[in-house]
Write a protein that holds these residues in place. Structure first.
Motif, PDB file in Angstrom:
ATOM      1  N   GLN A  70      -0.669  -1.394   9.429  1.00 29.74           N
ATOM      2  CA  GLN A  70      -1.791  -1.988   8.709  1.00 29.74           C
ATOM      3  C   GLN A  70      -2.696  -2.698   9.704  1.00 29.74           C
ATOM      4  O   GLN A  70      -2.262  -3.573  10.444  1.00 29.74           O
ATOM      5  N   MET A  71      -3.969  -2.293   9.733  1.00 24.73           N
ATOM      6  CA  MET A  71      -4.953  -2.895  10.632  1.00 24.73           C
ATOM      7  C   MET A  71      -5.606  -4.106   9.966  1.00 24.73           C
ATOM      8  O   MET A  71      -5.858  -5.112  10.597  1.00 24.73           O
ATOM      9  N   ASP A  72      -5.927  -3.964   8.695  1.00 22.06           N
ATOM     10  CA  ASP A  72      -6.417  -5.047   7.849  1.00 22.06           C
ATOM     11  C   ASP A  72      -6.058  -4.661   6.418  1.00 22.06           C
ATOM     12  O   ASP A  72      -5.332  -3.694   6.209  1.00 22.06           O
ATOM     13  N   ASP A  73      -6.553  -5.388   5.446  1.00 23.84           N
ATOM     14  CA  ASP A  73      -6.148  -5.153   4.062  1.00 23.84           C
ATOM     15  C   ASP A  73      -6.583  -3.782   3.539  1.00 23.84           C
ATOM     16  O   ASP A  73      -5.994  -3.258   2.599  1.00 23.84           O
ATOM     17  N   ARG A  74      -7.613  -3.175   4.158  1.00 20.05           N
ATOM     18  CA  ARG A  74      -8.164  -1.913   3.672  1.00 20.05           C
ATOM     19  C   ARG A  74      -7.923  -0.735   4.596  1.00 20.05           C
ATOM     20  O   ARG A  74      -8.195   0.395   4.228  1.00 20.05           O
ATOM     21  N   THR A  75      -7.463  -0.995   5.819  1.00 20.85           N
ATOM     22  CA  THR A  75      -7.385   0.045   6.837  1.00 20.85           C
ATOM     23  C   THR A  75      -5.978   0.156   7.397  1.00 20.85           C
ATOM     24  O   THR A  75      -5.335  -0.845   7.700  1.00 20.85           O
ATOM     25  N   VAL A  76      -5.540   1.407   7.594  1.00 19.39           N
ATOM     26  CA  VAL A  76      -4.221   1.700   8.138  1.00 19.39           C
ATOM     27  C   VAL A  76      -4.389   2.653   9.319  1.00 19.39           C
ATOM     28  O   VAL A  76      -5.237   3.545   9.287  1.00 19.39           O
ATOM     29  N   LEU A  77      -3.569   2.450  10.345  1.00 19.31           N
ATOM     30  CA  LEU A  77      -3.431   3.457  11.400  1.00 19.31           C
ATOM     31  C   LEU A  77      -2.232   4.297  10.966  1.00 19.31           C
ATOM     32  O   LEU A  77      -1.098   3.821  10.939  1.00 19.31           O
ATOM     33  N   PHE A  78      -2.499   5.535  10.588  1.00 18.44           N
ATOM     34  CA  PHE A  78      -1.455   6.395  10.057  1.00 18.44           C
ATOM     35  C   PHE A  78      -0.926   7.326  11.130  1.00 18.44           C
ATOM     36  O   PHE A  78      -1.667   8.123  11.700  1.00 18.44           O
ATOM     37  N   ASN A  79       0.363   7.195  11.396  1.00 18.57           N
ATOM     38  CA  ASN A  79       1.109   8.045  12.305  1.00 18.57           C
ATOM     39  C   ASN A  79       0.465   8.157  13.694  1.00 18.57           C
ATOM     40  O   ASN A  79       0.568   9.176  14.355  1.00 18.57           O
ATOM     41  N   ARG A 102      -8.793   4.877   5.370  1.00 19.67           N
ATOM     42  CA  ARG A 102      -9.099   4.108   4.163  1.00 19.67           C
ATOM     43  C   ARG A 102      -9.078   5.095   3.015  1.00 19.67           C
ATOM     44  O   ARG A 102      -9.415   6.270   3.172  1.00 19.67           O
ATOM     45  N   VAL A 103      -8.696   4.607   1.832  1.00 26.54           N
ATOM     46  CA  VAL A 103      -8.596   5.482   0.657  1.00 26.54           C
ATOM     47  C   VAL A 103      -9.383   4.862  -0.485  1.00 26.54           C
ATOM     48  O   VAL A 103      -9.235   3.678  -0.778  1.00 26.54           O
ATOM     49  N   THR A 104     -10.192   5.691  -1.107  1.00 26.14           N
ATOM     50  CA  THR A 104     -11.009   5.284  -2.242  1.00 26.14           C
ATOM     51  C   THR A 104     -10.588   6.082  -3.466  1.00 26.14           C
ATOM     52  O   THR A 104     -10.336   7.282  -3.373  1.00 26.14           O
ATOM     53  N   LEU A 121      -8.918   1.276  -2.198  1.00 27.33           N
ATOM     54  CA  LEU A 121      -7.542   0.786  -2.263  1.00 27.33           C
ATOM     55  C   LEU A 121      -7.305  -0.211  -1.128  1.00 27.33           C
ATOM     56  O   LEU A 121      -7.813  -0.033  -0.023  1.00 27.33           O
ATOM     57  N   SER A 122      -6.512  -1.211  -1.414  1.00 27.76           N
ATOM     58  CA  SER A 122      -6.189  -2.200  -0.385  1.00 27.76           C
ATOM     59  C   SER A 122      -4.765  -2.702  -0.593  1.00 27.76           C
ATOM     60  O   SER A 122      -4.166  -2.490  -1.641  1.00 27.76           O
ATOM     61  N   GLY A 123      -4.231  -3.332   0.448  1.00 25.91           N
ATOM     62  CA  GLY A 123      -2.917  -3.957   0.374  1.00 25.91           C
ATOM     63  C   GLY A 123      -1.826  -3.040  -0.134  1.00 25.91           C
ATOM     64  O   GLY A 123      -1.639  -1.927   0.353  1.00 25.91           O
ATOM     65  N   ASP A 124      -1.097  -3.524  -1.143  1.00 24.01           N
ATOM     66  CA  ASP A 124       0.034  -2.776  -1.695  1.00 24.01           C
ATOM     67  C   ASP A 124      -0.380  -1.447  -2.318  1.00 24.01           C
ATOM     68  O   ASP A 124       0.358  -0.473  -2.238  1.00 24.01           O
ATOM     69  N   ALA A 125      -1.554  -1.402  -2.946  1.00 24.79           N
ATOM     70  CA  ALA A 125      -2.010  -0.155  -3.568  1.00 24.79           C
ATOM     71  C   ALA A 125      -2.196   0.928  -2.505  1.00 24.79           C
ATOM     72  O   ALA A 125      -1.825   2.086  -2.717  1.00 24.79           O
ATOM     73  N   LEU A 126      -2.743   0.563  -1.356  1.00 24.64           N
ATOM     74  CA  LEU A 126      -2.925   1.515  -0.259  1.00 24.64           C
ATOM     75  C   LEU A 126      -1.564   1.971   0.272  1.00 24.64           C
ATOM     76  O   LEU A 126      -1.331   3.162   0.470  1.00 24.64           O
TER      77      LEU A 126
END
Length: 131
Positions: A10-19, A25-27, A111-116
């Motif tokens: 998790q980079m911030d509440d809305r952004t993830v570095l995936f694999n 980010r997911v909308t 999507l953010s936090g747990d939802a993401l």
């Protein structure tokens, strides 16, 4: 190497570095109330989206529940986190503008936090959450 386990940072509440491949980010896009023709038009409109900042993937797996997901991606290779954040933010604006030209476009929710986390975990049950 374990190809089943994917890394989730998790980079911030809305952004993830995936694999260690993509900043993500997911909308969620509401499509309930649209008939099949309107959904097809919306999909075609989204598919035509082009951006120098992001890649866009369309996930229609929950269409029966009334929504699609838009995955906004920036490749990790040679991209600093601050640059990825700027590109994702510009991409969000661009996709919003692109959708404003589509009469069938519905409410968009980032999507953010747990939802993401739960969205990504749905497709990757063996997530390795890293700090």
């Amino acid at each position: 190497m374990d190809f089943v386990t994917k890394k989730y940072q998790q980079m911030d509440d809305r952004t993830v570095l995936f694999n260690e491949e993509y900043y993500l980010r997911v909308t969620r896009l509401q499509v309930d109330g649209l008939d099949a023709a309107a959904k097809e038009d919306l999909f075609t409109h989204l598919y035509s989206f082009e951006s120098a900042d992001i890649e866009l993937e369309i996930d229609i797996s929950e269409e029966e529940q009334g929504h699609w997901y838009l995955q906004l991606l920036v490749p990790h290779v040679l991209t600093l986190p601050q640059t990825a954040d700027k590109r994702l933010t510009r991409g969000e604006k661009q996709i919003g503008e692109h959708l404003s030209h589509q009469s069938a476009a519905q409410a968009v929710h980032l999507l953010s936090g747990d939802a993401l986390y739960h969205y990504i975990k749905r497709y990757n049950p063996n997530l390795d959450v890293t700090a």
